[in-house]
Design an enzyme around this catalytic site. Structure first.
Site, PDB file in Angstrom:
ATOM      1  N   TYR A 161       0.842  -1.205   0.000  1.00 37.63           N
ATOM      2  CA  TYR A 161       0.000   0.000   0.000  1.00 37.63           C
ATOM      3  C   TYR A 161       0.876   1.254   0.000  1.00 37.63           C
ATOM      4  CZ  TYR A 161      -2.572   3.773   2.332  1.00 37.63           C
ATOM      5  OH  TYR A 161      -3.086   4.998   2.681  1.00 37.63           O
TER       6      TYR A 161
HETATM    7  P1  NAP Z   1     -12.700   5.512   3.011  1.00 36.69           P
HETATM    8  O1  NAP Z   1     -13.786   5.933   3.922  1.00 36.69           O
HETATM    9  O2  NAP Z   1     -12.504   4.052   2.730  1.00 36.69           O
HETATM   10  O3  NAP Z   1     -12.930   6.282   1.614  1.00 36.69           O
HETATM   11  C1  NAP Z   1     -12.358   5.880   0.432  1.00 36.69           C
HETATM   12  C2  NAP Z   1     -13.315   6.257  -0.693  1.00 36.69           C
HETATM   13  O4  NAP Z   1     -12.710   5.866  -1.948  1.00 36.69           O
HETATM   14  C3  NAP Z   1     -14.680   5.537  -0.610  1.00 36.69           C
HETATM   15  O5  NAP Z   1     -15.717   6.483  -0.544  1.00 36.69           O
HETATM   16  C4  NAP Z   1     -14.761   4.742  -1.896  1.00 36.69           C
HETATM   17  O6  NAP Z   1     -16.014   4.760  -2.528  1.00 36.69           O
HETATM   18  C5  NAP Z   1     -13.771   5.493  -2.794  1.00 36.69           C
HETATM   19  N1  NAP Z   1     -13.391   4.591  -3.883  1.00 36.69           N
HETATM   20  C6  NAP Z   1     -12.878   3.350  -3.789  1.00 36.69           C
HETATM   21  N2  NAP Z   1     -12.804   2.793  -5.008  1.00 36.69           N
HETATM   22  C7  NAP Z   1     -13.284   3.716  -5.889  1.00 36.69           C
HETATM   23  C8  NAP Z   1     -13.473   3.729  -7.286  1.00 36.69           C
HETATM   24  N3  NAP Z   1     -13.182   2.653  -8.053  1.00 36.69           N
HETATM   25  N4  NAP Z   1     -13.977   4.834  -7.875  1.00 36.69           N
HETATM   26  C9  NAP Z   1     -14.313   5.930  -7.126  1.00 36.69           C
HETATM   27  N5  NAP Z   1     -14.170   5.979  -5.776  1.00 36.69           N
HETATM   28  C10 NAP Z   1     -13.659   4.867  -5.177  1.00 36.69           C
HETATM   29  O7  NAP Z   1     -11.292   6.045   3.499  1.00 36.69           O
HETATM   30  P2  NAP Z   1     -10.959   7.202   4.585  1.00 36.69           P
HETATM   31  O8  NAP Z   1     -11.018   6.621   5.939  1.00 36.69           O
HETATM   32  O9  NAP Z   1     -11.738   8.409   4.233  1.00 36.69           O
HETATM   33  O10 NAP Z   1      -9.422   7.439   4.248  1.00 36.69           O
HETATM   34  C11 NAP Z   1      -9.078   8.049   3.016  1.00 36.69           C
HETATM   35  C12 NAP Z   1      -7.667   7.633   2.626  1.00 36.69           C
HETATM   36  O11 NAP Z   1      -6.734   8.091   3.598  1.00 36.69           O
HETATM   37  C13 NAP Z   1      -7.421   6.128   2.596  1.00 36.69           C
HETATM   38  O12 NAP Z   1      -7.887   5.551   1.387  1.00 36.69           O
HETATM   39  C14 NAP Z   1      -5.906   6.055   2.708  1.00 36.69           C
HETATM   40  O13 NAP Z   1      -5.309   6.111   1.432  1.00 36.69           O
HETATM   41  C15 NAP Z   1      -5.540   7.328   3.462  1.00 36.69           C
HETATM   42  N6  NAP Z   1      -4.991   7.068   4.799  1.00 36.69           N
HETATM   43  C16 NAP Z   1      -5.645   6.259   5.668  1.00 36.69           C
HETATM   44  C17 NAP Z   1      -5.126   6.020   6.954  1.00 36.69           C
HETATM   45  C18 NAP Z   1      -5.875   5.192   7.961  1.00 36.69           C
HETATM   46  O14 NAP Z   1      -5.439   5.121   9.135  1.00 36.69           O
HETATM   47  N7  NAP Z   1      -6.970   4.581   7.600  1.00 36.69           N
HETATM   48  C19 NAP Z   1      -3.919   6.613   7.329  1.00 36.69           C
HETATM   49  C20 NAP Z   1      -3.265   7.455   6.409  1.00 36.69           C
HETATM   50  C21 NAP Z   1      -3.814   7.683   5.149  1.00 36.69           C
HETATM   51  P3  NAP Z   1     -17.291   3.909  -1.996  1.00 36.69           P
HETATM   52  O15 NAP Z   1     -17.874   4.728  -0.879  1.00 36.69           O
HETATM   53  O16 NAP Z   1     -18.157   3.842  -3.206  1.00 36.69           O
HETATM   54  O17 NAP Z   1     -16.767   2.581  -1.549  1.00 36.69           O
END
Ligand code: NAP
Length: 212
Positions: free
Chosen positions: A125
């Site tokens: 990742y």
């Molecule tokens: P999240 O709630 O999983 O949001 C990710 C979004 O991406 C979802 O709404 C999803 O859509 C969308 N997505 C996935 N596949 C897609 C596609 N094919 N086309 C269009 N949209 C798509 O994630 P979050 O918690 O907001 O976090 C955002 C990002 O922060 C993570 O993805 C990661 O890269 C980064 N991050 C995370 C952490 C952690 O601790 N979790 C730490 C550092 C950075 P759907 O709603 O339709 O599924």
């Protein structure tokens, strides 16, 4: 500016849409499922754009001035989706932004991206995020790359720790504060062409960003 929020139904993105409501920007929420449209409009999105990162997304960039990339494949999918969304999806969005002469690009990246091999479980990742970030840095876009630590759903503290690379990584950061940073950087010229890590901290977000 017309701001395209990619991954708009995500947890950080929804916080960003709430933040954008209090600015002069117009929010274009990019989602892949039309059933999410109504709730995003109620949250504050001015327009909803249907586009799937695994398909053609070019139509989403008309009249767009800035992108906030907050999409991700999530922890429950396999490494194939990490490649398709976090790496290839991000590269597609960057390339479309270039093609459509979008001026501004704010990337939600991740802490740990500087040295993916140091990670125990999520090396693939972090490699995907690093390669997407590197592609953005090589572009002509006015970018800001924001790399938060582990995200929590606690209430915003309004205070962060911000450094290019944070050595002491004991704390987490709230999604609400990450969203505030993403939105606040949009028109802060001192954050252009900058990459930094953030955690919960003691400095007001505005002040931390102004110090960059
Ligand atoms: P999240 O709630 O999983 O949001 C990710 C979004 O991406 C979802 O709404 C999803 O859509 C969308 N997505 C996935 N596949 C897609 C596609 N094919 N086309 C269009 N949209 C798509 O994630 P979050 O918690 O907001 O976090 C955002 C990002 O922060 C993570 O993805 C990661 O890269 C980064 N991050 C995370 C952490 C952690 O601790 N979790 C730490 C550092 C950075 P759907 O709603 O339709 O599924």
């Amino acid at each position: 500016m017309n701001v395209l929020v990619v991954g708009a139904n995500g947890q950080v993105a929804k916080e960003a849409i709430k933040e954008l409501k209090d600015t002069d920007h117009k929010t274009f929420a990019m989602i892949r499922n039309n059933e999410q449209a109504q709730s995003l409009k109620e949250l504050g999105a001015d327009e909803v754009v249907l586009a799937d990162l695994e398909k053609d997304i070019s139509h989403a960039f008309k009249h767009i001035d800035a992108v906030i990339f907050a999409a991700g494949s999530g922890g429950h999918t396999g490494a194939d989706k990490t490649i398709l969304i976090d790496l290839w999806g991000a590269i597609k969005v960057i390339d479309q932004a270039i093609e459509h002469k979008v001026n501004r690009f704010v990337m939600l990246s991740s802490m740990g991206t500087v040295e993916p091999e140091q990670s125990d479980k999520i090396k693939h990742y972090l490699v995907a995020k690093k390669l997407a970030d590197d592609h953005l840095k090589r572009s002509e876009l006015n970018y800001t790359i924001v790399r938060p630590g582990s995200l929590t759903n606690e209430e915003s503290l309004g205070k962060i720790k911000l450094e290019q690379v944070i050595q002491n990584r004991d704390t987490t950061i709230t999604r609400a504060d990450v969203a505030k940073v993403l939105v606040a950087t949009l028109d802060k010229e001192n954050t252009f062409q900058q990459t930094f890590e953030i955690l919960n901290g003691d400095t007001d977000i505005e002040e931390a960003l102004n110090r960059i």
